[in-house]
Design a protein around this motif. Structure first.
Motif, PDB file in Angstrom:
ATOM      1  N   SER A   4      53.159  50.336  94.586  1.00  0.00           N
ATOM      2  CA  SER A   4      53.205  51.187  95.569  1.00  0.00           C
ATOM      3  C   SER A   4      52.180  50.649  96.884  1.00  0.00           C
ATOM      4  CB  SER A   4      52.423  52.641  94.628  1.00  0.00           C
ATOM      5  OG  SER A   4      51.305  52.542  93.953  1.00  0.00           O
ATOM      6  N   PRO A   5      51.111  49.529  96.093  1.00  0.00           N
ATOM      7  CA  PRO A   5      50.810  49.368  97.448  1.00  0.00           C
ATOM      8  C   PRO A   5      50.578  47.939  97.898  1.00  0.00           C
ATOM      9  CG  PRO A   5      48.769  48.819  94.841  1.00  0.00           C
ATOM     10  CD  PRO A   5      50.273  49.093  94.695  1.00  0.00           C
ATOM     11  N   VAL A   6      52.066  47.925  97.782  1.00  0.00           N
ATOM     12  CA  VAL A   6      53.153  47.227  98.662  1.00  0.00           C
ATOM     13  C   VAL A   6      54.125  47.907  99.675  1.00  0.00           C
ATOM     14  CG1 VAL A   6      55.137  45.786  99.298  1.00  0.00           C
ATOM     15  CG2 VAL A   6      53.777  45.145  97.571  1.00  0.00           C
ATOM     16  N   THR A   7      54.111  49.767  98.649  1.00  0.00           N
ATOM     17  CA  THR A   7      55.029  50.188  99.244  1.00  0.00           C
ATOM     18  C   THR A   7      54.083  50.759 100.231  1.00  0.00           C
ATOM     19  OG1 THR A   7      56.672  50.061  97.608  1.00  0.00           O
ATOM     20  CG2 THR A   7      56.573  52.588  98.829  1.00  0.00           C
ATOM     21  N   GLU A   8      53.073  51.288  99.947  1.00  0.00           N
ATOM     22  CA  GLU A   8      51.773  51.871 101.088  1.00  0.00           C
ATOM     23  C   GLU A   8      52.313  50.768 102.380  1.00  0.00           C
ATOM     24  OE1 GLU A   8      48.969  54.252 102.595  1.00  0.00           O
ATOM     25  OE2 GLU A   8      50.716  54.808 101.288  1.00  0.00           O
ATOM     26  N   ALA A   9      51.239  49.530 102.209  1.00  0.00           N
ATOM     27  CA  ALA A   9      51.106  49.147 103.368  1.00  0.00           C
ATOM     28  C   ALA A   9      52.725  48.679 103.822  1.00  0.00           C
ATOM     29  CB  ALA A   9      50.969  47.100 102.497  1.00  0.00           C
ATOM     30  N   LEU A  10      53.563  48.586 103.948  1.00  0.00           N
ATOM     31  CA  LEU A  10      55.062  48.500 104.189  1.00  0.00           C
ATOM     32  C   LEU A  10      54.563  50.173 105.292  1.00  0.00           C
ATOM     33  CD1 LEU A  10      57.445  47.512 102.042  1.00  0.00           C
ATOM     34  CD2 LEU A  10      56.520  46.167 104.069  1.00  0.00           C
ATOM     35  N   SER A  11      54.863  51.601 104.340  1.00  0.00           N
ATOM     36  CA  SER A  11      54.625  52.558 105.497  1.00  0.00           C
ATOM     37  C   SER A  11      53.916  52.984 106.495  1.00  0.00           C
ATOM     38  CB  SER A  11      54.662  53.655 103.983  1.00  0.00           C
ATOM     39  OG  SER A  11      53.250  53.592 103.878  1.00  0.00           O
ATOM     40  N   VAL A  12      52.748  52.252 106.375  1.00  0.00           N
ATOM     41  CA  VAL A  12      51.883  52.520 107.186  1.00  0.00           C
ATOM     42  C   VAL A  12      51.323  51.052 107.810  1.00  0.00           C
ATOM     43  CG1 VAL A  12      50.450  53.675 106.308  1.00  0.00           C
ATOM     44  CG2 VAL A  12      49.539  51.231 105.715  1.00  0.00           C
ATOM     45  N   LYS A  13      52.439  50.786 107.987  1.00  0.00           N
ATOM     46  CA  LYS A  13      52.963  49.265 109.353  1.00  0.00           C
ATOM     47  C   LYS A  13      51.812  47.530 108.915  1.00  0.00           C
ATOM     48  CE  LYS A  13      55.815  51.562 111.740  1.00  0.00           C
ATOM     49  NZ  LYS A  13      57.363  50.919 111.229  1.00  0.00           N
ATOM     50  N   SER A  14      50.661  47.864 107.211  1.00  0.00           N
ATOM     51  CA  SER A  14      50.563  46.742 107.442  1.00  0.00           C
ATOM     52  C   SER A  14      50.520  44.673 107.276  1.00  0.00           C
ATOM     53  CB  SER A  14      48.598  47.435 106.740  1.00  0.00           C
ATOM     54  OG  SER A  14      48.433  48.516 106.745  1.00  0.00           O
ATOM     55  N   PHE A  15      51.331  45.148 107.883  1.00  0.00           N
ATOM     56  CA  PHE A  15      52.173  43.931 107.527  1.00  0.00           C
ATOM     57  C   PHE A  15      51.356  42.787 107.896  1.00  0.00           C
ATOM     58  CE2 PHE A  15      55.022  45.718 110.113  1.00  0.00           C
ATOM     59  CZ  PHE A  15      55.691  46.778 109.298  1.00  0.00           C
ATOM     60  N   ASP A  16      49.884  42.469 108.244  1.00  0.00           N
ATOM     61  CA  ASP A  16      49.239  41.415 108.172  1.00  0.00           C
ATOM     62  C   ASP A  16      48.439  41.328 106.589  1.00  0.00           C
ATOM     63  OD1 ASP A  16      47.706  43.938 108.348  1.00  0.00           O
ATOM     64  OD2 ASP A  16      46.556  42.068 109.432  1.00  0.00           O
ATOM     65  N   LYS A  17      48.412  42.436 105.794  1.00  0.00           N
ATOM     66  CA  LYS A  17      48.328  42.853 104.483  1.00  0.00           C
ATOM     67  C   LYS A  17      48.907  42.159 103.593  1.00  0.00           C
ATOM     68  CE  LYS A  17      44.637  45.703 106.241  1.00  0.00           C
ATOM     69  NZ  LYS A  17      44.465  46.706 107.058  1.00  0.00           N
ATOM     70  N   ILE A  18      50.747  42.082 103.837  1.00  0.00           N
ATOM     71  CA  ILE A  18      51.433  42.110 102.436  1.00  0.00           C
ATOM     72  C   ILE A  18      51.093  41.130 102.388  1.00  0.00           C
ATOM     73  CG2 ILE A  18      54.008  41.861 102.551  1.00  0.00           C
ATOM     74  CD1 ILE A  18      53.113  44.701 103.089  1.00  0.00           C
ATOM     75  N   ALA A  19      51.189  39.573 102.172  1.00  0.00           N
ATOM     76  CA  ALA A  19      51.090  38.785 101.453  1.00  0.00           C
ATOM     77  C   ALA A  19      49.648  38.885 100.473  1.00  0.00           C
ATOM     78  CB  ALA A  19      50.973  37.533 102.264  1.00  0.00           C
ATOM     79  N   ASP A  20      48.919  39.067 100.713  1.00  0.00           N
ATOM     80  CA  ASP A  20      47.374  39.701 100.115  1.00  0.00           C
ATOM     81  C   ASP A  20      47.349  39.943  99.308  1.00  0.00           C
ATOM     82  OD1 ASP A  20      45.900  37.221 102.037  1.00  0.00           O
ATOM     83  OD2 ASP A  20      44.624  38.387 102.644  1.00  0.00           O
ATOM     84  N   ILE A  21      48.680  41.200  99.662  1.00  0.00           N
ATOM     85  CA  ILE A  21      48.819  42.982  99.042  1.00  0.00           C
ATOM     86  C   ILE A  21      49.489  41.625  97.124  1.00  0.00           C
ATOM     87  CG2 ILE A  21      49.329  44.694  97.804  1.00  0.00           C
ATOM     88  CD1 ILE A  21      48.413  45.569 100.677  1.00  0.00           C
ATOM     89  N   CYS A  22      50.906  41.692  97.904  1.00  0.00           N
ATOM     90  CA  CYS A  22      51.531  40.623  96.660  1.00  0.00           C
ATOM     91  C   CYS A  22      50.841  39.798  96.074  1.00  0.00           C
ATOM     92  CB  CYS A  22      53.155  40.701  97.188  1.00  0.00           C
ATOM     93  SG  CYS A  22      53.788  41.308  98.340  1.00  0.00           S
ATOM     94  N   ASP A  23      49.597  38.751  96.796  1.00  0.00           N
ATOM     95  CA  ASP A  23      49.248  38.254  96.032  1.00  0.00           C
ATOM     96  C   ASP A  23      48.555  38.610  94.774  1.00  0.00           C
ATOM     97  OD1 ASP A  23      50.824  35.406  97.479  1.00  0.00           O
ATOM     98  OD2 ASP A  23      49.101  35.786  98.585  1.00  0.00           O
ATOM     99  N   ASP A  24      47.656  39.450  95.393  1.00  0.00           N
ATOM    100  CA  ASP A  24      47.013  40.310  94.220  1.00  0.00           C
ATOM    101  C   ASP A  24      47.820  40.525  92.856  1.00  0.00           C
ATOM    102  OD1 ASP A  24      44.806  39.156  95.227  1.00  0.00           O
ATOM    103  OD2 ASP A  24      44.602  41.583  96.248  1.00  0.00           O
ATOM    104  N   LEU A  25      48.456  41.693  92.562  1.00  0.00           N
ATOM    105  CA  LEU A  25      49.745  41.877  92.440  1.00  0.00           C
ATOM    106  C   LEU A  25      50.348  40.989  91.222  1.00  0.00           C
ATOM    107  CD1 LEU A  25      51.288  45.102  94.551  1.00  0.00           C
ATOM    108  CD2 LEU A  25      50.136  45.117  92.141  1.00  0.00           C
ATOM    109  N   MET A  26      50.542  39.728  92.250  1.00  0.00           N
ATOM    110  CA  MET A  26      51.171  38.379  91.235  1.00  0.00           C
ATOM    111  C   MET A  26      50.601  37.989  90.183  1.00  0.00           C
ATOM    112  SD  MET A  26      52.838  35.632  92.292  1.00  0.00           S
ATOM    113  CE  MET A  26      55.040  36.366  92.854  1.00  0.00           C
ATOM    114  N   LEU A  27      49.055  38.291  90.499  1.00  0.00           N
ATOM    115  CA  LEU A  27      47.825  37.577  89.805  1.00  0.00           C
ATOM    116  C   LEU A  27      47.340  38.291  88.580  1.00  0.00           C
ATOM    117  CD1 LEU A  27      45.744  35.469  92.227  1.00  0.00           C
ATOM    118  CD2 LEU A  27      46.271  34.553  90.164  1.00  0.00           C
TER     119      LEU A  27
END
Length: 197
Positions: A4-27
């Protein structure tokens, strides 16, 4: 797995945060021992790196993606095609890779935003590297038709000589600040620690 954090960032077009969100979730998922490979949004994760101009991290991610995913998810391969063009500095090829795939609804807005951002980066590159350039080459660098590229640069104060088909670059003062983001260093430390233990 909660994406959901990825989905939320995509929905609000916070594309500059996607990599960090994905990295955090992957960890987080990796530390919990959860298998995530089949469900992971690899294409979005790769695009997130490209958006923030981090091809090295994208290359690392690409190397860790299982072969079965690469074979079964064409959008992941399409995203990586963009990365290959970025890595080899095939500037016009980046636009070809962007336009060469019918992106999913989930990725479409992000790809469009990246394309716009990439055009701005190319404009800045041209601004710093050229004093004159042909209209043809200008169009290739900006991923536009010759008319659209000419209009784009004229709006930014450049001048066009229609007879010679040359564009004269209007130089601007460019200010750059480099900031150290301690949260990225912390995540990298945690990731390396996780890999070693």
């Amino acid at each position: 797995m909660d994406l959901s954090p990825v989905t939320e960032a995509l929905s609000v077009k916070s594309f500059d945060k996607i990599a960090d969100i994905c990295d955090d979730l992957m960890l987080k998922v990796s530390s919990e021992g959860i298998s995530f490979h089949d469900d992971w949004p690899y294409a979005i994760h790769l695009l997130g790196y490209f958006y923030i101009n981090d091809c090295d991290s994208a290359r690392f991610l690409w190397k860790t993606i299982p072969a079965a995913i690469k074979e079964s998810k064409p959008e992941v391969v399409a995203a990586w095609r963009i990365g290959q063009k970025l890595w080899t500095r095939d500037y016009p090829g980046v636009y070809g890779a962007i336009r060469g795939y019918d992106w999913s609804q989930e990725a479409k807005d992000m790809v469009a935003a990246f394309s716009d951002l990439y055009t701005k980066r190319m404009f800045q590159l041209l601004l710093s590297a050229y004093s004159t350039i042909t209209i043809h080459d200008l169009a290739l660098f900006l991923g536009m038709t010759e008319d659209a590229a000419t209009t784009y640069v004229v709006e930014n104060g450049w001048t066009v000589d229609a007879t010679s088909q040359m564009v004269t670059v209007k130089k601007q003062a460019v200010k750059r600040e480099q900031k150290l983001d301690s949260s990225k260093l912390q995540r990298l430390t945690e990731y390396v620690f996780h890999l070693e233990h």
